[in-house]
Design a protein around this motif. Structure first.
Motif, PDB file in Angstrom:
ATOM      1  N   LYS A 245       0.834  -1.191   0.000  1.00  0.00           N
ATOM      2  CA  LYS A 245       0.000   0.000   0.000  1.00  0.00           C
ATOM      3  C   LYS A 245       0.874   1.248   0.000  1.00  0.00           C
ATOM      4  CE  LYS A 245      -3.753   2.227   2.577  1.00  0.00           C
ATOM      5  NZ  LYS A 245      -4.635   2.147   3.772  1.00  0.00           N
ATOM      6  N   GLY A 246       0.495   2.227  -0.820  1.00  0.00           N
ATOM      7  CA  GLY A 246       1.257   3.462  -0.901  1.00  0.00           C
ATOM      8  C   GLY A 246       2.330   3.453  -1.973  1.00  0.00           C
ATOM      9  N   THR A 247       2.439   2.322  -2.700  1.00  0.00           N
ATOM     10  CA  THR A 247       3.407   2.259  -3.799  1.00  0.00           C
ATOM     11  C   THR A 247       2.665   2.371  -5.131  1.00  0.00           C
ATOM     12  OG1 THR A 247       3.301  -0.154  -3.993  1.00  0.00           O
ATOM     13  CG2 THR A 247       4.892   0.753  -2.427  1.00  0.00           C
ATOM     14  N   LEU A 248       3.442   2.365  -6.205  1.00  0.00           N
ATOM     15  CA  LEU A 248       2.857   2.374  -7.539  1.00  0.00           C
ATOM     16  C   LEU A 248       2.410   0.952  -7.857  1.00  0.00           C
ATOM     17  CD1 LEU A 248       5.479   4.617  -9.387  1.00  0.00           C
ATOM     18  CD2 LEU A 248       3.179   5.270  -8.689  1.00  0.00           C
ATOM     19  N   ASN A 249       1.170   0.649  -7.560  1.00  0.00           N
ATOM     20  CA  ASN A 249       0.669  -0.709  -7.745  1.00  0.00           C
ATOM     21  C   ASN A 249      -0.108  -0.831  -9.051  1.00  0.00           C
ATOM     22  OD1 ASN A 249      -1.264   1.040  -6.550  1.00  0.00           O
ATOM     23  ND2 ASN A 249      -2.563  -0.709  -6.144  1.00  0.00           N
ATOM     24  N   PRO A 250      -0.253  -2.048  -9.591  1.00  0.00           N
ATOM     25  CA  PRO A 250      -1.021  -2.228 -10.829  1.00  0.00           C
ATOM     26  C   PRO A 250      -2.501  -1.956 -10.585  1.00  0.00           C
ATOM     27  CG  PRO A 250       0.369  -4.143 -10.332  1.00  0.00           C
ATOM     28  CD  PRO A 250       0.337  -3.300  -9.105  1.00  0.00           C
ATOM     29  N   GLN A 251      -3.119  -1.245 -11.518  1.00  0.00           N
ATOM     30  CA  GLN A 251      -4.553  -0.957 -11.420  1.00  0.00           C
ATOM     31  C   GLN A 251      -5.288  -1.213 -12.725  1.00  0.00           C
ATOM     32  OE1 GLN A 251      -5.142   2.978  -9.813  1.00  0.00           O
ATOM     33  NE2 GLN A 251      -3.693   2.652  -8.145  1.00  0.00           N
ATOM     34  N   THR A 252      -4.579  -1.474 -13.789  1.00  0.00           N
ATOM     35  CA  THR A 252      -5.175  -1.791 -15.075  1.00  0.00           C
ATOM     36  C   THR A 252      -4.368  -2.899 -15.734  1.00  0.00           C
ATOM     37  OG1 THR A 252      -3.839  -0.168 -16.284  1.00  0.00           O
ATOM     38  CG2 THR A 252      -5.949   0.599 -15.432  1.00  0.00           C
ATOM     39  N   ILE A 253      -4.921  -3.474 -16.765  1.00  0.00           N
ATOM     40  CA  ILE A 253      -4.200  -4.444 -17.583  1.00  0.00           C
ATOM     41  C   ILE A 253      -4.177  -3.902 -19.004  1.00  0.00           C
ATOM     42  CG2 ILE A 253      -4.156  -6.818 -18.426  1.00  0.00           C
ATOM     43  CD1 ILE A 253      -5.824  -7.603 -15.990  1.00  0.00           C
ATOM     44  N   PRO A 254      -3.006  -3.686 -19.611  1.00  0.00           N
ATOM     45  CA  PRO A 254      -1.686  -3.956 -19.040  1.00  0.00           C
ATOM     46  C   PRO A 254      -1.208  -2.834 -18.128  1.00  0.00           C
ATOM     47  CG  PRO A 254      -1.455  -3.080 -21.248  1.00  0.00           C
ATOM     48  CD  PRO A 254      -2.932  -3.223 -21.008  1.00  0.00           C
ATOM     49  N   THR A 255      -0.319  -3.194 -17.218  1.00  0.00           N
ATOM     50  CA  THR A 255       0.443  -2.244 -16.418  1.00  0.00           C
ATOM     51  C   THR A 255       1.905  -2.680 -16.461  1.00  0.00           C
ATOM     52  OG1 THR A 255      -1.315  -1.566 -14.878  1.00  0.00           O
ATOM     53  CG2 THR A 255       0.936  -1.426 -14.068  1.00  0.00           C
ATOM     54  N   THR A 256       2.796  -1.712 -16.542  1.00  0.00           N
ATOM     55  CA  THR A 256       4.236  -2.000 -16.500  1.00  0.00           C
ATOM     56  C   THR A 256       4.849  -1.244 -15.336  1.00  0.00           C
ATOM     57  OG1 THR A 256       4.329  -2.329 -18.889  1.00  0.00           O
ATOM     58  CG2 THR A 256       6.412  -1.903 -17.759  1.00  0.00           C
ATOM     59  N   ILE A 257       5.603  -1.952 -14.519  1.00  0.00           N
ATOM     60  CA  ILE A 257       6.254  -1.361 -13.351  1.00  0.00           C
ATOM     61  C   ILE A 257       7.743  -1.669 -13.409  1.00  0.00           C
ATOM     62  CG2 ILE A 257       6.460  -1.494 -10.826  1.00  0.00           C
ATOM     63  CD1 ILE A 257       3.447  -1.988 -10.737  1.00  0.00           C
ATOM     64  N   ALA A 258       8.563  -0.665 -13.167  1.00  0.00           N
ATOM     65  CA  ALA A 258      10.012  -0.836 -13.191  1.00  0.00           C
ATOM     66  C   ALA A 258      10.575  -0.744 -11.780  1.00  0.00           C
ATOM     67  CB  ALA A 258      10.663   0.219 -14.088  1.00  0.00           C
ATOM     68  N   LEU A 259      11.447  -1.675 -11.452  1.00  0.00           N
ATOM     69  CA  LEU A 259      12.167  -1.678 -10.176  1.00  0.00           C
ATOM     70  C   LEU A 259      13.593  -1.219 -10.399  1.00  0.00           C
ATOM     71  CD1 LEU A 259      11.086  -5.177  -8.754  1.00  0.00           C
ATOM     72  CD2 LEU A 259       9.824  -3.014  -8.679  1.00  0.00           C
ATOM     73  N   ASP A 260      14.111  -0.431  -9.472  1.00  0.00           N
ATOM     74  CA  ASP A 260      15.516  -0.033  -9.595  1.00  0.00           C
ATOM     75  C   ASP A 260      16.422  -1.177  -9.167  1.00  0.00           C
ATOM     76  OD1 ASP A 260      15.607  -0.025  -6.783  1.00  0.00           O
ATOM     77  OD2 ASP A 260      15.557   2.157  -6.615  1.00  0.00           O
ATOM     78  N   ARG A 261      17.719  -0.961  -9.194  1.00  0.00           N
ATOM     79  CA  ARG A 261      18.666  -2.057  -8.958  1.00  0.00           C
ATOM     80  C   ARG A 261      18.652  -2.550  -7.509  1.00  0.00           C
ATOM     81  NH1 ARG A 261      23.714  -0.423  -6.903  1.00  0.00           N
ATOM     82  NH2 ARG A 261      23.755   1.783  -6.366  1.00  0.00           N
ATOM     83  N   ARG A 262      17.963  -1.824  -6.626  1.00  0.00           N
ATOM     84  CA  ARG A 262      17.813  -2.255  -5.238  1.00  0.00           C
ATOM     85  C   ARG A 262      16.458  -2.922  -4.977  1.00  0.00           C
ATOM     86  NH1 ARG A 262      19.442   2.989  -1.834  1.00  0.00           N
ATOM     87  NH2 ARG A 262      18.750   1.614  -0.118  1.00  0.00           N
ATOM     88  N   GLY A 263      15.741  -3.187  -6.032  1.00  0.00           N
ATOM     89  CA  GLY A 263      14.451  -3.851  -5.889  1.00  0.00           C
ATOM     90  C   GLY A 263      13.339  -2.945  -5.416  1.00  0.00           C
ATOM     91  N   ARG A 264      13.491  -1.638  -5.608  1.00  0.00           N
ATOM     92  CA  ARG A 264      12.480  -0.679  -5.167  1.00  0.00           C
ATOM     93  C   ARG A 264      11.616  -0.237  -6.343  1.00  0.00           C
ATOM     94  NH1 ARG A 264      16.062   3.853  -2.395  1.00  0.00           N
ATOM     95  NH2 ARG A 264      16.891   3.778  -4.535  1.00  0.00           N
ATOM     96  N   ILE A 265      10.346   0.021  -6.064  1.00  0.00           N
ATOM     97  CA  ILE A 265       9.398   0.400  -7.107  1.00  0.00           C
ATOM     98  C   ILE A 265       9.668   1.842  -7.530  1.00  0.00           C
ATOM     99  CG2 ILE A 265       6.964   0.686  -7.657  1.00  0.00           C
ATOM    100  CD1 ILE A 265       6.445  -1.450  -5.433  1.00  0.00           C
ATOM    101  N   ALA A 266      10.030   2.009  -8.812  1.00  0.00           N
ATOM    102  CA  ALA A 266      10.518   3.307  -9.264  1.00  0.00           C
ATOM    103  C   ALA A 266       9.638   3.982 -10.306  1.00  0.00           C
ATOM    104  CB  ALA A 266      11.934   3.152  -9.841  1.00  0.00           C
ATOM    105  N   ALA A 267       8.904   3.210 -11.120  1.00  0.00           N
ATOM    106  CA  ALA A 267       8.123   3.819 -12.194  1.00  0.00           C
ATOM    107  C   ALA A 267       6.973   2.894 -12.575  1.00  0.00           C
ATOM    108  CB  ALA A 267       9.001   4.101 -13.412  1.00  0.00           C
ATOM    109  N   ARG A 268       5.903   3.499 -13.118  1.00  0.00           N
ATOM    110  CA  ARG A 268       4.730   2.719 -13.519  1.00  0.00           C
ATOM    111  C   ARG A 268       4.043   3.373 -14.708  1.00  0.00           C
ATOM    112  NH1 ARG A 268      -0.276   2.912  -9.560  1.00  0.00           N
ATOM    113  NH2 ARG A 268      -0.267   5.038 -10.395  1.00  0.00           N
ATOM    114  N   SER A 269       3.623   2.537 -15.649  1.00  0.00           N
ATOM    115  CA  SER A 269       2.749   2.970 -16.738  1.00  0.00           C
ATOM    116  C   SER A 269       1.492   2.118 -16.707  1.00  0.00           C
ATOM    117  CB  SER A 269       3.433   2.815 -18.102  1.00  0.00           C
ATOM    118  OG  SER A 269       2.500   3.058 -19.146  1.00  0.00           O
ATOM    119  N   MET A 270       0.322   2.751 -16.707  1.00  0.00           N
ATOM    120  CA  MET A 270      -0.942   2.027 -16.723  1.00  0.00           C
ATOM    121  C   MET A 270      -1.575   2.132 -18.107  1.00  0.00           C
ATOM    122  SD  MET A 270      -2.589   2.552 -12.940  1.00  0.00           S
ATOM    123  CE  MET A 270      -2.948   4.292 -13.136  1.00  0.00           C
ATOM    124  N   ALA A 271      -0.763   1.878 -19.122  1.00  0.00           N
ATOM    125  CA  ALA A 271      -1.227   1.901 -20.505  1.00  0.00           C
ATOM    126  C   ALA A 271      -0.291   1.035 -21.327  1.00  0.00           C
ATOM    127  CB  ALA A 271      -1.242   3.329 -21.052  1.00  0.00           C
TER     128      ALA A 271
END
Length: 213
Positions: A161-187
């Motif tokens: 909760k509070g992160t960039l979570n998936p809300q549509t299909i497709p969704t793309t989420i990128a993690l940085d090299r430390r495994g942290r949620i860094a970016a999201r596209s919901m298209a």
């Protein structure tokens, strides 16, 4: 605006919904607007730019939760084992039209960026029949692994909760090299926007390496 879907599978695929009670909570499938200006994400500390990609400053990023399970090929995969690499997570279903539209771009970019320390992982949802999902990957030349998650459990556990979570299909989420949620596209993403989403994280990795971190 890039194509995307806020709808479920076709009538022929509706039996998947009966098996996917958890995914309803994970994916609200609401429409995402295409704002032309930068927009703050409120308490989540993310900003959505003109491209529609939401990003989180490095200081505010949160670690992804557990994203592990069986791939469509029957192998065990834990995304945590990919720490040290930029990880691109794509939520998709074989029944999803926009997923088919973006698949060739993901197949191409994943191959070309692998040498730069970028790993792609699919999260296959609402596909109780693994064979359909495997055929989807084969038809588009996708050779990176996809975790089979028909009930959406990984989407619940993987994105706190509070992160960039998936809300549509497709969704793309990128993690940085430390495994942290860094970016999201919901298209659905074309090649150029996909590269634009990943490039800053690749540059972070290169900068950290140069600094000896």
């Amino acid at each position: 605006m890039s194509p995307r879907t806020t709808f479920g599978p076709s009538r022929a695929a509706r039996p998947a919904l009966l098996l996917a009670g958890t995914v309803a909570a994970a994916l609200t499938l609401t429409a995402c607007g295409g704002d032309s200006d930068l927009k703050s994400g409120g308490g989540t500390n993310f900003v959505t730019g003109k491209s529609g990609v939401a990003t989180v400053p490095a200081a505010d990023r949160k670690a992804a939760g557990t994203i592990a399970g069986k791939t469509l090929e029957g192998e065990r995969l834990d995304v945590a084992d990919l720490e040290g690499k930029v990880v691109v997570l794509n939520v998709w279903g074989s029944w999803c039209g926009p997923c088919r539209a973006e698949a060739p771009h993901f197949a191409k970019v994943s191959k070309e960026l692998k040498a730069q320390g970028v790993e792609f992982v699919g999260l296959n949802v609402r596909d109780p029949n693994e064979n359909q999902a495997v055929q989807f990957e084969e038809s588009f030349g996708i050779d990176y692994p996809s975790l089979h998650d028909p009930a959406g459990k990984l989407l619940v556990n993987g994105f706190p909760k509070g992160t960039l979570n998936p809300q549509t299909i497709p969704t793309t989420i990128a993690l940085d090299r430390r495994g942290r949620i860094a970016a999201r596209s919901m298209a659905a993403l074309g090649e150029d926007k996909l590269r634009e989403m990943i490039a800053p994280l690749v540059e972070e990795k290169a900068a950290a390496k140069a600094a000896g971190q």
